[in-house]
Design an enzyme around this catalytic site. Structure first.
Site, mmCIF file in Angstrom:
data_model
loop_
_atom_site.group_PDB
_atom_site.id
_atom_site.type_symbol
_atom_site.label_atom_id
_atom_site.label_comp_id
_atom_site.label_asym_id
_atom_site.label_seq_id
_atom_site.Cartn_x
_atom_site.Cartn_y
_atom_site.Cartn_z
ATOM 1 N N TYR A 1 41.939 -11.853 -11.954
ATOM 2 C CA TYR A 1 40.575 -12.169 -11.495
ATOM 3 C C TYR A 1 39.851 -10.919 -11.023
ATOM 4 C CZ TYR A 1 40.505 -17.162 -12.093
ATOM 5 O OH TYR A 1 40.467 -18.413 -12.658
ATOM 6 N N GLU A 2 40.582 -10.033 -10.378
ATOM 7 C CA GLU A 2 39.951 -8.799 -9.881
ATOM 8 C C GLU A 2 39.370 -7.973 -11.027
ATOM 9 O OE1 GLU A 2 42.569 -6.455 -7.465
ATOM 10 O OE2 GLU A 2 41.010 -5.012 -6.969
ATOM 11 N N GLU B 1 52.791 -13.775 -2.000
ATOM 12 C CA GLU B 1 51.431 -13.695 -2.539
ATOM 13 C C GLU B 1 50.952 -15.136 -2.693
ATOM 14 O OE1 GLU B 1 48.620 -12.131 -6.226
ATOM 15 O OE2 GLU B 1 50.782 -12.160 -6.519
ATOM 16 N N LYS C 1 32.057 -24.788 0.567
ATOM 17 C CA LYS C 1 31.672 -26.055 1.220
ATOM 18 C C LYS C 1 32.792 -26.669 2.052
ATOM 19 C CE LYS C 1 27.802 -27.199 -1.604
ATOM 20 N NZ LYS C 1 27.873 -27.058 -3.067
ATOM 21 N N ASP D 1 36.436 -10.984 -3.838
ATOM 22 C CA ASP D 1 35.094 -10.580 -4.274
ATOM 23 C C ASP D 1 34.043 -11.346 -3.476
ATOM 24 O OD1 ASP D 1 36.024 -13.006 -5.579
ATOM 25 O OD2 ASP D 1 34.012 -13.027 -6.428
ATOM 26 N N THR E 1 44.428 -7.601 -9.967
ATOM 27 C CA THR E 1 44.855 -8.897 -10.494
ATOM 28 C C THR E 1 43.950 -9.266 -11.679
ATOM 29 O OG1 THR E 1 43.361 -10.262 -9.192
ATOM 30 C CG2 THR E 1 45.439 -9.647 -8.136
ATOM 31 N N ASP F 1 40.187 -19.058 -4.068
ATOM 32 C CA ASP F 1 38.920 -19.779 -4.262
ATOM 33 C C ASP F 1 38.185 -19.742 -2.918
ATOM 34 O OD1 ASP F 1 39.590 -20.570 -6.953
ATOM 35 O OD2 ASP F 1 41.065 -21.912 -6.061
ATOM 36 N N ASP G 1 51.694 -20.653 -6.208
ATOM 37 C CA ASP G 1 50.464 -21.206 -6.790
ATOM 38 C C ASP G 1 50.770 -22.635 -7.228
ATOM 39 O OD1 ASP G 1 47.752 -19.523 -8.004
ATOM 40 O OD2 ASP G 1 48.048 -21.583 -8.703
HETATM 41 C C1 LIG Z 1 40.689 -17.403 -8.368
HETATM 42 S S1 LIG Z 1 42.380 -17.674 -8.683
HETATM 43 C C2 LIG Z 1 43.122 -16.090 -8.302
HETATM 44 C C3 LIG Z 1 44.478 -15.923 -8.954
HETATM 45 C C4 LIG Z 1 45.124 -14.534 -8.738
HETATM 46 N N1 LIG Z 1 45.429 -14.280 -7.354
HETATM 47 C C5 LIG Z 1 44.231 -13.460 -9.284
HETATM 48 O O1 LIG Z 1 43.633 -12.728 -8.482
HETATM 49 O O2 LIG Z 1 44.153 -13.327 -10.512
HETATM 50 C C6 LIG Z 1 42.862 -18.677 -7.311
HETATM 51 C C7 LIG Z 1 44.272 -19.269 -7.441
HETATM 52 O O3 LIG Z 1 44.631 -19.926 -6.249
HETATM 53 C C8 LIG Z 1 45.325 -21.122 -6.575
HETATM 54 N N2 LIG Z 1 45.152 -22.029 -5.435
HETATM 55 C C9 LIG Z 1 43.984 -22.312 -4.806
HETATM 56 N N3 LIG Z 1 44.183 -23.177 -3.807
HETATM 57 C C10 LIG Z 1 45.520 -23.453 -3.802
HETATM 58 C C11 LIG Z 1 46.351 -24.270 -2.990
HETATM 59 N N4 LIG Z 1 45.866 -24.976 -1.979
HETATM 60 N N5 LIG Z 1 47.670 -24.306 -3.276
HETATM 61 C C12 LIG Z 1 48.180 -23.587 -4.297
HETATM 62 N N6 LIG Z 1 47.441 -22.788 -5.094
HETATM 63 C C13 LIG Z 1 46.120 -22.721 -4.858
HETATM 64 C C14 LIG Z 1 44.705 -21.594 -7.859
HETATM 65 O O4 LIG Z 1 45.569 -22.430 -8.588
HETATM 66 C C15 LIG Z 1 44.394 -20.278 -8.570
HETATM 67 O O5 LIG Z 1 45.443 -19.876 -9.434
#
Ligand SMILES: C[S@@+](CC[C@H](N)C(=O)[O-])C[C@H]1O[C@@H](n2cnc3c(N)ncnc32)[C@H](O)[C@@H]1O
Length: 228
Positions: free
Chosen positions: A209-210, A50, A128, A158, A207, A124, A75
């Protein structure tokens, strides 16, 4: 930095299934378990990643349902990973691990063919910066190096922009194969559609965020595709 975070970082050091590997360590000796995850888990069961797992909700939920598979959440944020690491240790789950690293480094953690499935959960969207999107060809190129042929990638988001970018730009350009895609995952209940088996897994759990996006009334998109 909050007290809370520091406590979590300290506890993270005690979890035997949480690997925190610095760039320097990777450069010097490489990651010790690369190519040896079967030894670590004590079985040859298929491995699911994941990516951007945050608190590891999907990793832990899937691992509970499929004790015959191994799950690794990745992560960069230690205070979030703490949640999944804590739960999996409390429940003595032997098929769960976490890696704290930048996903840009991911190919250094797995040997060719070592991974059988990837979930990308609410990354994320990076409107951009295409190069930072976890479903850009740049990242798919990293995943190709260790995904077993015929392994699925699932994207739940989303972000209509990220969904459309993946579906309409990256996948056609790469000649990849889509198994199923929807702009509104929960509009097609899995229980009514046994002919679409991937719906059950995509709807099985939400999740962190979901749950927030659903509370805001945002539709959740989903796509399941194959690089080979
Ligand atoms: C919007 S959160 C979603 C977290 C989880 N999947 C959820 O749905 O609750 C995005 C996650 O991706 C991680 N993330 C984003 N870019 C990353 C990268 N290049 N390397 C490691 N983690 C990354 C961030 O630290 C963050 O915890």
């Amino acid at each position: 930095m909050g007290h809370h975070k520091l406590e979590r970082f300290a506890e993270n050091l005690t979890f035997p299934n949480l690997f925190q590997v610095s760039f320097e360590m990777l450069k010097e000796g490489g990651f010790a378990l690369r190519g040896k995850w079967a030894e670590y888990f004590g079985n040859d069961n298929p491995i699911t990643l994941e990516l951007g797992c945050g608190k590891g909700d999907y990793t832990v939920a899937l691992a509970r349902i499929h004790p015959d598979r191994n799950y690794i959440g990745v992560d960069i944020k230690g205070a979030r990973l703490w949640r999944g690491a804590k739960t999996s240790n409390e429940e003595q789950m032997h098929n769960v691990a976490f890696i704290r690293t930048r996903i840009e480094m991911i190919e250094q953690f797995f040997a060719p063919g070592e991974v059988s499935e990837i979930w990308v959960t609410f990354p994320d969207p990076q409107p951009k910066k295409e190069m930072k999107r976890l479903t850009s060809e740049r990242f798919l190129g990293y995943y190709k190096k260790f995904l077993k042929p015929g392994s699925p990638i699932h994207l739940k988001t989303d972000s209509a922009e990220l969904h459309e970018y993946t579906r309409d730009e990256v996948i056609p350009a790469g000649g990849y194969r889509v198994e199923y895609t929807t702009d509104n995952l929960y509009a097609t209940p899995a229980a009514d559609h046994p002919e679409i088996p991937c719906l059950a897994e995509a709807q099985m759990t939400q999740t962190f965020y979901e749950r927030m996006f659903l509370a805001e009334g945002k539709p959740i998109t989903y796509i399941k595709f194959y690089l080979s």
